[in-house]
Motif scaffolding. Structure first.
Motif, PDB file in Angstrom:
ATOM      1  N   LEU A 152       0.822  -1.206   0.000  1.00 50.37           N
ATOM      2  CA  LEU A 152       0.000   0.000   0.000  1.00 50.37           C
ATOM      3  C   LEU A 152       0.857   1.256   0.000  1.00 50.37           C
ATOM      4  O   LEU A 152       0.460   2.286  -0.511  1.00 50.37           O
ATOM      5  N   PHE A 153       2.056   1.158   0.564  1.00 50.38           N
ATOM      6  CA  PHE A 153       2.975   2.294   0.592  1.00 50.38           C
ATOM      7  C   PHE A 153       3.271   2.751  -0.831  1.00 50.38           C
ATOM      8  O   PHE A 153       3.411   3.930  -1.097  1.00 50.38           O
ATOM      9  N   TYR A 154       3.342   1.804  -1.760  1.00 54.27           N
ATOM     10  CA  TYR A 154       3.648   2.133  -3.158  1.00 54.27           C
ATOM     11  C   TYR A 154       2.399   2.379  -3.986  1.00 54.27           C
ATOM     12  O   TYR A 154       2.408   3.200  -4.883  1.00 54.27           O
ATOM     13  N   LEU A 155       1.335   1.665  -3.681  1.00 57.27           N
ATOM     14  CA  LEU A 155       0.132   1.748  -4.497  1.00 57.27           C
ATOM     15  C   LEU A 155      -0.738   2.953  -4.165  1.00 57.27           C
ATOM     16  O   LEU A 155      -1.370   3.524  -5.036  1.00 57.27           O
ATOM     17  N   GLU A 156      -0.814   3.298  -2.916  1.00 61.57           N
ATOM     18  CA  GLU A 156      -1.626   4.434  -2.491  1.00 61.57           C
ATOM     19  C   GLU A 156      -0.706   5.519  -1.955  1.00 61.57           C
ATOM     20  O   GLU A 156      -0.077   5.333  -0.918  1.00 61.57           O
ATOM     21  N   PRO A 157      -0.613   6.632  -2.668  1.00 62.50           N
ATOM     22  CA  PRO A 157       0.272   7.690  -2.153  1.00 62.50           C
ATOM     23  C   PRO A 157      -0.197   8.151  -0.787  1.00 62.50           C
ATOM     24  O   PRO A 157      -1.390   8.133  -0.501  1.00 62.50           O
ATOM     25  N   PRO A 158       0.762   8.528   0.061  1.00 62.54           N
ATOM     26  CA  PRO A 158       0.371   8.974   1.402  1.00 62.54           C
ATOM     27  C   PRO A 158      -0.540  10.188   1.334  1.00 62.54           C
ATOM     28  O   PRO A 158      -0.417  11.006   0.439  1.00 62.54           O
ATOM     29  N   ASN A 159      -1.477  10.225   2.286  1.00 61.64           N
ATOM     30  CA  ASN A 159      -2.384  11.378   2.352  1.00 61.64           C
ATOM     31  C   ASN A 159      -1.579  12.643   2.584  1.00 61.64           C
ATOM     32  O   ASN A 159      -0.668  12.660   3.398  1.00 61.64           O
ATOM     33  N   LYS A 160      -1.935  13.668   1.867  1.00 66.54           N
ATOM     34  CA  LYS A 160      -1.312  14.971   2.112  1.00 66.54           C
ATOM     35  C   LYS A 160      -2.029  15.550   3.324  1.00 66.54           C
ATOM     36  O   LYS A 160      -3.219  15.807   3.283  1.00 66.54           O
ATOM     37  N   HIS A 161      -1.307  15.678   4.395  1.00 65.22           N
ATOM     38  CA  HIS A 161      -1.892  16.211   5.612  1.00 65.22           C
ATOM     39  C   HIS A 161      -1.876  17.726   5.578  1.00 65.22           C
ATOM     40  O   HIS A 161      -0.884  18.336   5.202  1.00 65.22           O
ATOM     41  N   GLN A 162      -2.990  18.293   5.943  1.00 72.17           N
ATOM     42  CA  GLN A 162      -3.080  19.737   6.001  1.00 72.17           C
ATOM     43  C   GLN A 162      -2.873  20.188   7.438  1.00 72.17           C
ATOM     44  O   GLN A 162      -3.253  19.501   8.383  1.00 72.17           O
ATOM     45  N   GLN A 163      -2.275  21.337   7.576  1.00 72.10           N
ATOM     46  CA  GLN A 163      -2.032  21.882   8.898  1.00 72.10           C
ATOM     47  C   GLN A 163      -3.324  22.447   9.475  1.00 72.10           C
ATOM     48  O   GLN A 163      -4.091  23.109   8.784  1.00 72.10           O
ATOM     49  N   LEU A 164      -3.553  22.145  10.728  1.00 68.24           N
ATOM     50  CA  LEU A 164      -4.674  22.754  11.437  1.00 68.24           C
ATOM     51  C   LEU A 164      -4.206  24.122  11.898  1.00 68.24           C
ATOM     52  O   LEU A 164      -3.239  24.249  12.641  1.00 68.24           O
ATOM     53  N   LEU A 165      -4.874  25.144  11.422  1.00 68.39           N
ATOM     54  CA  LEU A 165      -4.469  26.523  11.702  1.00 68.39           C
ATOM     55  C   LEU A 165      -5.417  27.181  12.691  1.00 68.39           C
ATOM     56  O   LEU A 165      -6.617  26.922  12.687  1.00 68.39           O
ATOM     57  N   LYS A 166      -4.871  28.058  13.474  1.00 71.79           N
ATOM     58  CA  LYS A 166      -5.673  28.829  14.414  1.00 71.79           C
ATOM     59  C   LYS A 166      -6.197  30.053  13.677  1.00 71.79           C
ATOM     60  O   LYS A 166      -5.432  30.837  13.131  1.00 71.79           O
ATOM     61  N   GLU A 167      -7.511  30.166  13.631  1.00 71.76           N
ATOM     62  CA  GLU A 167      -8.138  31.278  12.923  1.00 71.76           C
ATOM     63  C   GLU A 167      -8.157  32.516  13.815  1.00 71.76           C
ATOM     64  O   GLU A 167      -7.873  32.452  15.007  1.00 71.76           O
ATOM     65  N   LYS A 168      -8.536  33.653  13.220  1.00 67.41           N
ATOM     66  CA  LYS A 168      -8.587  34.913  13.965  1.00 67.41           C
ATOM     67  C   LYS A 168      -9.534  34.821  15.153  1.00 67.41           C
ATOM     68  O   LYS A 168      -9.344  35.473  16.168  1.00 67.41           O
ATOM     69  N   SER A 169     -10.543  33.965  15.047  1.00 69.98           N
ATOM     70  CA  SER A 169     -11.512  33.807  16.128  1.00 69.98           C
ATOM     71  C   SER A 169     -10.916  33.066  17.333  1.00 69.98           C
ATOM     72  O   SER A 169     -11.533  32.996  18.382  1.00 69.98           O
ATOM     73  N   GLY A 170      -9.714  32.491  17.139  1.00 69.10           N
ATOM     74  CA  GLY A 170      -9.082  31.735  18.216  1.00 69.10           C
ATOM     75  C   GLY A 170      -9.357  30.248  18.138  1.00 69.10           C
ATOM     76  O   GLY A 170      -8.818  29.472  18.912  1.00 69.10           O
ATOM     77  N   LYS A 171     -10.192  29.835  17.182  1.00 62.67           N
ATOM     78  CA  LYS A 171     -10.524  28.424  17.015  1.00 62.67           C
ATOM     79  C   LYS A 171      -9.670  27.831  15.902  1.00 62.67           C
ATOM     80  O   LYS A 171      -9.268  28.530  14.982  1.00 62.67           O
ATOM     81  N   TYR A 172      -9.438  26.538  15.998  1.00 64.88           N
ATOM     82  CA  TYR A 172      -8.696  25.849  14.945  1.00 64.88           C
ATOM     83  C   TYR A 172      -9.655  25.428  13.841  1.00 64.88           C
ATOM     84  O   TYR A 172     -10.836  25.193  14.076  1.00 64.88           O
ATOM     85  N   ASN A 173      -9.140  25.307  12.623  1.00 65.13           N
ATOM     86  CA  ASN A 173      -9.962  24.985  11.452  1.00 65.13           C
ATOM     87  C   ASN A 173     -10.200  23.475  11.325  1.00 65.13           C
ATOM     88  O   ASN A 173      -9.835  22.856  10.340  1.00 65.13           O
ATOM     89  N   PHE A 174     -10.881  22.893  12.306  1.00 60.97           N
ATOM     90  CA  PHE A 174     -11.166  21.463  12.284  1.00 60.97           C
ATOM     91  C   PHE A 174     -12.138  21.079  11.165  1.00 60.97           C
ATOM     92  O   PHE A 174     -12.286  19.916  10.839  1.00 60.97           O
ATOM     93  N   ASN A 175     -12.777  22.066  10.562  1.00 66.28           N
ATOM     94  CA  ASN A 175     -13.715  21.780   9.473  1.00 66.28           C
ATOM     95  C   ASN A 175     -13.020  21.133   8.273  1.00 66.28           C
ATOM     96  O   ASN A 175     -13.664  20.449   7.487  1.00 66.28           O
ATOM     97  N   ILE A 176     -11.701  21.288   8.141  1.00 64.46           N
ATOM     98  CA  ILE A 176     -11.018  20.628   7.018  1.00 64.46           C
ATOM     99  C   ILE A 176     -11.059  19.115   7.163  1.00 64.46           C
ATOM    100  O   ILE A 176     -11.030  18.397   6.173  1.00 64.46           O
ATOM    101  N   LEU A 177     -11.163  18.622   8.391  1.00 66.60           N
ATOM    102  CA  LEU A 177     -11.270  17.182   8.608  1.00 66.60           C
ATOM    103  C   LEU A 177     -12.593  16.665   8.054  1.00 66.60           C
ATOM    104  O   LEU A 177     -12.652  15.588   7.448  1.00 66.60           O
ATOM    105  N   GLU A 178     -13.667  17.414   8.277  1.00 66.91           N
ATOM    106  CA  GLU A 178     -14.971  17.018   7.768  1.00 66.91           C
ATOM    107  C   GLU A 178     -14.965  17.022   6.244  1.00 66.91           C
ATOM    108  O   GLU A 178     -15.513  16.114   5.617  1.00 66.91           O
ATOM    109  N   GLU A 179     -14.303  17.996   5.650  1.00 65.77           N
ATOM    110  CA  GLU A 179     -14.222  18.080   4.180  1.00 65.77           C
ATOM    111  C   GLU A 179     -13.438  16.893   3.618  1.00 65.77           C
ATOM    112  O   GLU A 179     -13.808  16.322   2.600  1.00 65.77           O
ATOM    113  N   GLU A 180     -12.360  16.499   4.308  1.00 65.90           N
ATOM    114  CA  GLU A 180     -11.569  15.350   3.846  1.00 65.90           C
ATOM    115  C   GLU A 180     -12.376  14.061   3.936  1.00 65.90           C
ATOM    116  O   GLU A 180     -12.258  13.196   3.088  1.00 65.90           O
ATOM    117  N   ASN A 181     -13.200  13.911   4.977  1.00 64.63           N
ATOM    118  CA  ASN A 181     -13.994  12.703   5.147  1.00 64.63           C
ATOM    119  C   ASN A 181     -15.099  12.587   4.100  1.00 64.63           C
ATOM    120  O   ASN A 181     -15.594  11.493   3.836  1.00 64.63           O
TER     121      ASN A 181
END
Length: 183
Positions: A152-181
């Motif tokens: 699988l290491f060769y057949l399926e490229p590793p997932n590109k992980h996105q950085q969880l960023l702290k937004e101006k509101s002080g919250k992290y952008n966990f919504n990117i996890l929902e979009e990936e799912n």
């Protein structure tokens, strides 16, 4: 080397030859081989070698110096060096047998599973980072070893992980996890 090995370090015999002092549970053995030779012999005995173990650890951890190594993949035995493995006073610790660590000035007290402790020339944070890296190597190699297929290491490229960023509101952008799912 098996799970009972607590640590190994260089020790000169009465003739000035570098040997290995190996602590196994509550006893020690003096082996007529330098620590790096003992590690290589151990790995050769089960069909591997020290050079490959070091290269594999460097690849897995994306680290280039003072890497821990898996010395017995069948028993999941990992050792990590207290300092450069080339130094005669390097101590190779088995993370499974480290019960606690605490700072003693610029040194570290290491409590071992056999009830003994030792003070080593390393700052607590540096030692604990090495301990954590060794545990990380054990976890990653175990996970990779029980994968359904290493291909699988060769057949399926590793997932590109996105950085969880702290937004101006002080919250992290966990919504990117929902979009990936959703993909």
């Amino acid at each position: 080397m098996n799970k009972k090995v607590i640590l190994m370090m260089g020790e000169y015999d009465r003739n000035g030859k570098l040997c290995s002092r190996i602590m196994v549970e509550k006893t020690t053995l003096l082996v007529d081989r330098a620590p790096l030779n003992v590690l290589d012999d151990t790995l050769n005995y089960i069909g591997f070698d020290l050079r490959g173990a070091m290269a594999g650890a460097k690849f897995i951890l994306n680290k280039s110096v003072k890497c821990p190594i898996i010395v017995n993949p069948y028993q999941s035995v990992c050792l990590f060096p207290s300092k450069s493995p080339q130094k005669h006073d390097c101590i190779w610790f088995n993370p499974e047998h480290i019960i606690n660590t605490k700072a003693i000035g610029n040194k570290t007290e290491v409590a071992l599973s056999n009830g003994h402790f030792m003070i080593i020339d390393a700052k607590l944070t540096a030692f604990n980072n090495k301990l954590q890296t060794a545990n990380q190597l054990k976890r990653l190699t175990t996970e990779r070893g029980i994968q359904s297929s290493p291909l699988l290491f060769y057949l399926e490229p590793p997932n590109k992980h996105q950085q969880l960023l702290k937004e101006k509101s002080g919250k992290y952008n966990f919504n990117i996890l929902e979009e990936e799912n959703k993909k």
